[in-house]
Design an enzyme around this catalytic site. Structure first.
Site, mmCIF file in Angstrom:
data_model
loop_
_atom_site.group_PDB
_atom_site.id
_atom_site.type_symbol
_atom_site.label_atom_id
_atom_site.label_comp_id
_atom_site.label_asym_id
_atom_site.label_seq_id
_atom_site.Cartn_x
_atom_site.Cartn_y
_atom_site.Cartn_z
ATOM 1 N N ASN A 1 6.997 -8.827 -5.961
ATOM 2 C CA ASN A 1 6.900 -7.674 -6.762
ATOM 3 C C ASN A 1 5.374 -6.772 -6.935
ATOM 4 O O ASN A 1 5.088 -5.968 -6.563
ATOM 5 C CB ASN A 1 7.100 -8.380 -8.258
ATOM 6 C CG ASN A 1 6.923 -7.508 -9.102
ATOM 7 O OD1 ASN A 1 7.830 -6.001 -9.631
ATOM 8 N ND2 ASN A 1 8.175 -7.812 -10.756
ATOM 9 N N ASP A 2 4.746 -7.212 -7.514
ATOM 10 C CA ASP A 2 3.330 -6.681 -7.038
ATOM 11 C C ASP A 2 2.828 -6.076 -6.423
ATOM 12 O O ASP A 2 2.005 -4.878 -6.187
ATOM 13 C CB ASP A 2 1.996 -7.661 -8.531
ATOM 14 C CG ASP A 2 2.850 -7.400 -9.465
ATOM 15 O OD1 ASP A 2 3.736 -7.084 -10.116
ATOM 16 O OD2 ASP A 2 2.311 -9.084 -9.748
#
Lengths: 100, 471
Positions: free
Chosen positions: B396-397
């Site tokens: 995600n990040d």
């Protein structure tokens, strides 16, 4: 003179060991960072030896209790650090055979 | 006995150094830990006959020693064997914390001892070193426990913002200053006053916890590495107190190599160590992150499979979510099917994928993915624009374009994989939740992104079936 040498020899050990640690870790591929961190984590498990000495010298119940805790934690560091590192590195060996 | 013991400690130091040197090269790494382990066993066995112990010969202490080693070692052995590979980072954290705690205990025994007017009473400088080691060791202990809690995602540590308050740095500085002051008073006054020593340790423990609490989970590897170096230093200091050469050498090596490693990790994440420690994320961003436009567009695994099967080039971006779902084997199975169909498949690894540098490589290696298919971020970032499909699995990040564009974002400046440059992006994700940094991901809302919801392992099975159905 002897006293001076006695004073300086730990300082030399400090300096040389410091450089050695730096040398060992530099130029290490990124993939080995985690296992190596785990490996150094194991190495400072030598604190167990010191904790054993501390407990061995304990005379009061309080000292014994603190010493006992020290040995317990030190043993955890050494044993846990070893097996975590070993498991991680085991995977490396097998991957090396198949890859490249 | 003295000579024998010193010889053994000397050999232990040599074995540690050779072991670490071997561990720093992939082909010899496996044997390195065995060398170091041999050194440890040797030193521990001989230490039962340490003259400083035999001089006070006390059977109770020996019994206590054996019980402590048995219990501590047993629990640690069980934990290390049982834990999943994905949980390795927090295991390192907790074992490291134990080492720091042990160093603090050594110091505590030393400080509590009432030497009175013994001729052999330790001098002020020895007590100062003991106190310094106690402070560093206790900080490492409580800090590592917090790090463990965060990585284990225990409820209590879930919300980083909860632990941030105005003037935090000043409060922390005050606690640290008081702890140092207490340590100096104890050492200089040669006091074995239990109350003062207790206060000293409580302050040190509080500082360690306060230091680690506001730090975001994604920064934890750097912090753990730093605490690892701290423990090394604490061990070395207690080594000077006990005049134990094995502890001095091992401690200093770990201290310096750990410091190096900390800086290297921080560099891989494009964050400075000071940045990680002192400016927590809430303070970095100017509040709200930019509003994310667009909508989430779901896709069925069967459709995703078709898109990949007819792609010329697929880049797979594995993240921690894939590791948690244990999907790496299925993903590799799927990749093999794609390769058979003539699709070019590559794996792109972010430096901190899987929470620690190199952690994801270990996990993929476990699944049998060959090395030449795995590329580092720097190698592959240019290639995303030539990829037909970028498949993001549980990451995600590290693929959030906000890191490039949004100055108010907490992850601004972190190097990311340019997944958004690919023609199509597929994201396998468990649900609609946010990443470890706790922020929305603009990539998921982009026009060329499709979301495949579900457990990574089940989705991967669906993808395999989808590709097979095409014949």
């Amino acid at each position: 003179m002897e006293a001076v040498v006695a004073l300086f020899s730990p300082i030399y050990i400090l300096m040389l060991a410091g450089f050695l640690g730096y040398e060992i870790i530099s130029r290490v591929p990124v993939i080995l960072h985690t296992p190596l961190m785990s490996g150094t984590n194991f190495v400072h498990g030598i604190v167990l030896v010191g904790a054993m000495v501390a407990l061995g010298q304990a005379t009061t119940p309080l000292e014994q209790a603190v010493g006992f805790l020290g040995v317990l934690l030190g043993a955890g560091n050494a044993v846990g650090g070893y097996f975590v590192t070993e498991r991680m590195l085991e995977m490396f060996k097998s991957s090396k055979g198949k890859g490249n | 006995m003295d000579y024998l013991l010193e010889t053994v400690y000397f050999c232990t130091a040599v074995l540690f150094i050779v072991g670490l040197k071997r561990m720093s090269h992939p082909t010899t790494a496996r044997s390195g830990i065995v060398w170091a382990g041999g050194g440890m066993v040797l030193a521990t066995l001989l230490s039962f006959a340490h003259p400083q112990i035999t001089a006070h010969l006390n059977v109770t202490n020996y019994v206590l020693m054996l019980i402590a080693i048995g219990v501590g070692g047993g629990i640690a052995w069980w934990g290390a064997k049982k834990v999943a590979m994905t949980a390795m980072p927090q295991m390192i954290a907790i074992y490291n914390g134990m080492g720091g705690g042990a160093a603090a205990c050594i110091a505590a025994v030393e400080l509590l001892k009432d030497h009175g007017h013994e001729a052999a009473a330790p001098g002020t400088h020895t007590l100062l070193m003991a106190a310094a080691g106690a402070l560093i060791g206790a900080v490492s202990f409580s800090g590592s426990v917090v790090a463990f809690g965060k990585l284990q995602e225990l409820k209590f540590f879930k919300n980083d913002a909860k632990f941030r308050f105005p003037g935090q740095q000043k409060v922390n500085a005050a606690i640290f200053f008081l702890a140092v002051l207490a340590g100096i008073v104890i050492a200089v006054a040669h006091t074995s006053n239990g109350g003062l020593i207790t206060v000293f340790f409580l302050l040190a423990l509080a500082f360690g916890a306060m230091m680690a609490l506001p730090i975001g989970g994604a920064d934890m590897p750097v912090v753990i590495s730093l605490f690892n170096a701290f423990t090394g230093l604490a061990v070395a200091l207690e080594g000077f107190v006990l005049l134990n050469s094995a502890m001095i050498i091992a401690g200093i090596i770990v201290g310096s190599s750990g410091t190096m490693l900390t800086f290297m990790m921080a560099k891989a994440m494009n964050r400075s160590v000071a940045n990680v420690l002192f400016s927590n994320w809430a303070a970095l961003g100017s509040g709200e992150a930019q509003e994310v436009k667009g909508s989430l567009k779901p896709m069925e695994p069967a459709d995703a499979a078709i898109q990949m099967a007819y792609a010329a080039k697929v880049i797979i971006v594995p993240g921690y979510g894939m590791a948690v779902a244990q999907a790496q084997h299925k993903i590799w199975e799927m990749s093999k099917l794609l390769i058979e169909r003539g699709t070019e498949v590559k794996f792109a690894i972010h430096p901190v994928a899987g929470r620690m540098p190199g952690h994801m490589n270990v996990l993929l290696a476990e699944a049998g993915v060959p090395y030449d298919l795995i590329a580092d971020m720097d190698e592959i970032n240019e290639e995303f624009s030539t990829a037909d499909v970028a498949l993001v699995i549980g990451a995600n990040d590290v693929v959030n374009p906000a890191a490039r564009t949004d100055k108010s974002s907490p992850i601004y400046g972190m190097p990311i994989l340019n997944v958004d440059h690919a023609k199509n992006v597929q994201v396998i994700k468990r649900g609609k939740g946010v990443g470890f940094a706790g922020i929305e991901n603009a990539l998921f809302f982009a026009d060329n992104t499709r979301m495949v919801y579900g457990d990574a392992q089940k989705v991967a099975a669906g993808l395999i079936q989808g590709i097979k159905d095409l014949g």
